[in-house]
Design a protein around this motif. Structure first.
Motif, PDB file in Angstrom:
ATOM      1  N   TRP A  92      29.547  59.811 -18.981  1.00  0.00           N
ATOM      2  CA  TRP A  92      31.006  59.782 -19.121  1.00  0.00           C
ATOM      3  C   TRP A  92      31.688  59.649 -17.765  1.00  0.00           C
ATOM      4  O   TRP A  92      32.727  59.010 -17.659  1.00  0.00           O
ATOM      5  N   ALA A  93      31.088  60.249 -16.724  1.00  0.00           N
ATOM      6  CA  ALA A  93      31.631  60.057 -15.379  1.00  0.00           C
ATOM      7  C   ALA A  93      31.437  58.626 -14.911  1.00  0.00           C
ATOM      8  O   ALA A  93      32.215  58.106 -14.090  1.00  0.00           O
ATOM      9  N   TYR A  94      30.405  57.969 -15.430  1.00  0.00           N
ATOM     10  CA  TYR A  94      30.124  56.577 -15.049  1.00  0.00           C
ATOM     11  C   TYR A  94      31.038  55.607 -15.786  1.00  0.00           C
ATOM     12  O   TYR A  94      31.571  54.656 -15.192  1.00  0.00           O
ATOM     13  N   VAL A  95      31.232  55.832 -17.091  1.00  0.00           N
ATOM     14  CA  VAL A  95      31.973  54.867 -17.893  1.00  0.00           C
ATOM     15  C   VAL A  95      33.492  55.078 -17.784  1.00  0.00           C
ATOM     16  O   VAL A  95      34.263  54.142 -18.038  1.00  0.00           O
ATOM     17  N   GLY A  96      33.941  56.257 -17.394  1.00  0.00           N
ATOM     18  CA  GLY A  96      35.380  56.527 -17.329  1.00  0.00           C
ATOM     19  C   GLY A  96      36.139  55.549 -16.436  1.00  0.00           C
ATOM     20  O   GLY A  96      37.125  54.927 -16.877  1.00  0.00           O
ATOM     21  N   PRO A  97      35.730  55.381 -15.149  1.00  0.00           N
ATOM     22  CA  PRO A  97      36.441  54.401 -14.299  1.00  0.00           C
ATOM     23  C   PRO A  97      36.369  52.973 -14.825  1.00  0.00           C
ATOM     24  O   PRO A  97      37.310  52.187 -14.632  1.00  0.00           O
ATOM     25  N   ILE A  99      36.286  52.049 -18.050  1.00  0.00           N
ATOM     26  CA  ILE A  99      37.276  51.936 -19.131  1.00  0.00           C
ATOM     27  C   ILE A  99      38.672  51.808 -18.554  1.00  0.00           C
ATOM     28  O   ILE A  99      39.481  50.981 -19.002  1.00  0.00           O
ATOM     29  N   TRP A 100      38.966  52.603 -17.542  1.00  0.00           N
ATOM     30  CA  TRP A 100      40.289  52.530 -16.914  1.00  0.00           C
ATOM     31  C   TRP A 100      40.519  51.144 -16.302  1.00  0.00           C
ATOM     32  O   TRP A 100      41.592  50.542 -16.487  1.00  0.00           O
ATOM     33  N   GLY A 101      39.537  50.631 -15.570  1.00  0.00           N
ATOM     34  CA  GLY A 101      39.708  49.316 -14.947  1.00  0.00           C
ATOM     35  C   GLY A 101      39.882  48.213 -15.979  1.00  0.00           C
ATOM     36  O   GLY A 101      40.692  47.289 -15.787  1.00  0.00           O
ATOM     37  N   THR A 102      39.157  48.291 -17.092  1.00  0.00           N
ATOM     38  CA  THR A 102      39.288  47.289 -18.151  1.00  0.00           C
ATOM     39  C   THR A 102      40.684  47.307 -18.755  1.00  0.00           C
ATOM     40  O   THR A 102      41.333  46.258 -18.921  1.00  0.00           O
ATOM     41  N   LEU A 278      45.251  52.987  -9.025  1.00  0.00           N
ATOM     42  CA  LEU A 278      46.449  52.276  -9.453  1.00  0.00           C
ATOM     43  C   LEU A 278      46.816  51.152  -8.489  1.00  0.00           C
ATOM     44  O   LEU A 278      47.790  50.439  -8.719  1.00  0.00           O
ATOM     45  N   ARG A 279      46.077  51.004  -7.429  1.00  0.00           N
ATOM     46  CA  ARG A 279      46.421  50.021  -6.400  1.00  0.00           C
ATOM     47  C   ARG A 279      45.971  48.628  -6.830  1.00  0.00           C
ATOM     48  O   ARG A 279      44.871  48.459  -7.372  1.00  0.00           O
ATOM     49  N   MET A 285      39.460  49.016  -3.225  1.00  0.00           N
ATOM     50  CA  MET A 285      40.019  50.143  -3.974  1.00  0.00           C
ATOM     51  C   MET A 285      40.552  49.685  -5.326  1.00  0.00           C
ATOM     52  O   MET A 285      41.479  50.260  -5.877  1.00  0.00           O
ATOM     53  N   ASN A 286      39.972  48.619  -5.862  1.00  0.00           N
ATOM     54  CA  ASN A 286      40.324  48.127  -7.189  1.00  0.00           C
ATOM     55  C   ASN A 286      39.329  48.676  -8.208  1.00  0.00           C
ATOM     56  O   ASN A 286      38.133  48.753  -7.940  1.00  0.00           O
ATOM     57  N   SER A 287      39.814  49.026  -9.374  1.00  0.00           N
ATOM     58  CA  SER A 287      38.936  49.510 -10.430  1.00  0.00           C
ATOM     59  C   SER A 287      38.127  48.350 -11.012  1.00  0.00           C
ATOM     60  O   SER A 287      38.632  47.238 -11.148  1.00  0.00           O
TER      61      SER A 287
END
Length: 362
Positions: A92-97, A99-102, A278-279, A285-287
């Motif tokens: 979940w720590a791996y997939v969380g960022p 999902i956010w970037g997608t 959010l940048r 520093m891009n998701s």
């Protein structure tokens, strides 16, 4: 002189009875024998619908089976503590960022692309001459045939250099907003560049659907609005948009589905990291997105890491399902609201016309 049989037939016809020469129709309880062609067509159509469900269930089952080892694994083991999954304590720590970037990149694409797509659809359907409208519609539809790799190359050689001075301006004057903060990229490998390319890629989907919905607006509604003194824009706002609202929502969410699953363009353009960010004008520093992460890391991963990548694909599968269910719910609610609004608008127009008529007679 008429025959007695003719008189009887006439009386039975007048009484609502069946005429002797009328074709017999089967009663409600009578079973009609289906023709072979009808049975074949019914079998094929039912089988096709069932096949869709079987394929969907098969894809979901495959993803669940392949994802289960990585989801339940110990992420401190050597197989997951190094390489492409290094630095993450759990799945979940791996997939969380990811999902956010997608979701973040798709949201940028929708914000930039949807207004443009609706504007193009309106121009084609209500403003452009017929010849220009047909040519422009063909060109917009042609965008859907361009491969993702071509869009990625276009983003690398055209969009990224073009955005570099604009990103400096955004950081200088709007750097206090989190979106435009941080060190400005000097290569253009930013989330903003990826979002712009995604916006162009979803244009043909949203534009083609919205255009067809705009053209389906009842002509009487448009003429009634113009007859009451509305300008062209007022007619579109009062007659076209209420009728086409559910179609616009459907087109937008279909474009969202296209943006969520995009792989090569994002993988080629953005320089990402597995972080919540959010940048949109920085370099590293891009998701990252799920699809691009799978494409970049699948060849060099070990078997358990590949299971982890497939598990992120399962997360994308669930997100796509959620988007489709949300689309159906919004369309159903919007459609019911549209019918009520059209009823009120029709009643109001009728009342206005009646008042104008009475005033003219007086």
């Amino acid at each position: 002189m008429r025959s007695p049989l003719a008189n009887v037939a006439e009386k039975r016809s007048d009484a609502g009875g069946e005429r002797p020469d009328a074709p017999r129709t089967p009663s409600r309880g009578t079973k009609v024998k289906a023709r072979p062609a009808d049975r074949i067509f019914r079998f094929l159509s039912t089988g096709s619908a069932g096949l869709i469900m079987v394929i969907l269930a098969g894809v979901a089952l495959f993803l669940i089976i392949k994802a289960a080892p990585a989801i339940g694994a110990n992420w401190g083991s050597p197989d997951l503590a190094t390489g492409t999954t290094q630095g993450h304590s759990s799945f979940w720590a791996y997939v969380g960022p990811l999902i956010w970037g997608t979701l973040f990149s798709a949201l940028i694409a929708l914000v930039l692309g949807t207004p443009v797509a609706i504007g193009i659809a309106l121009f084609i359907s209500h403003y452009a001459p017929r010849r220009l409208a047909s040519v422009l519609g063909y060109l917009v539809d042609l965008l859907a045939a361009v491969p993702s790799v071509v869009f990625g190359l276009w983003g690398i050689f055209i969009i990224r250099p073009f955005l570099i001075p604009f990103q400096d301006w955004l950081n200088q004057y709007l750097g206090w907003i989190p979106l435009f903060s941080g060190p400005v990229s000097h290569t253009g490998s930013t989330m903003l560049a990826g979002g712009i390319v995604l916006a162009v890629m979803i244009l043909p989907i949203i534009t083609s659907i919205a255009r067809e919905i705009f053209l389906q607006t009842p002509r009487l509604h448009e003429e009634a609005a113009l007859a009451l003194g509305s300008t062209r824009w007022e007619m579109i706002r009062l007659a076209v948009f209420p009728y086409a609202r559910s179609g616009i929502v459907s087109a937008t969410l279909l474009g969202l589905g296209r943006a969520l699953g995009e792989t090569m363009a994002i993988a080629m353009i953005i320089s990402p990291s597995l972080i919540f960010s959010l940048r949109i004008i920085t370099d590293t520093m891009n998701s990252q997105t799920i699809a691009a992460n799978i494409a970049n890391n699948f060849p060099e991963s070990n078997p358990l890491q590949r299971d982890a990548l497939i598990a992120t694909g399962l997360a994308l599968f669930v997100i796509s399902f959620g988007v489709n269910f949300l689309a159906r719910w919004i369309v159903a609610r919007t459609g019911a609201g549209n019918r009520r609004r059209i009823k009120r608008a029709t009643a109001q127009a009728a009342a206005t016309a009646q008042a104008a008529k009475e005033a003219a007679e007086a």
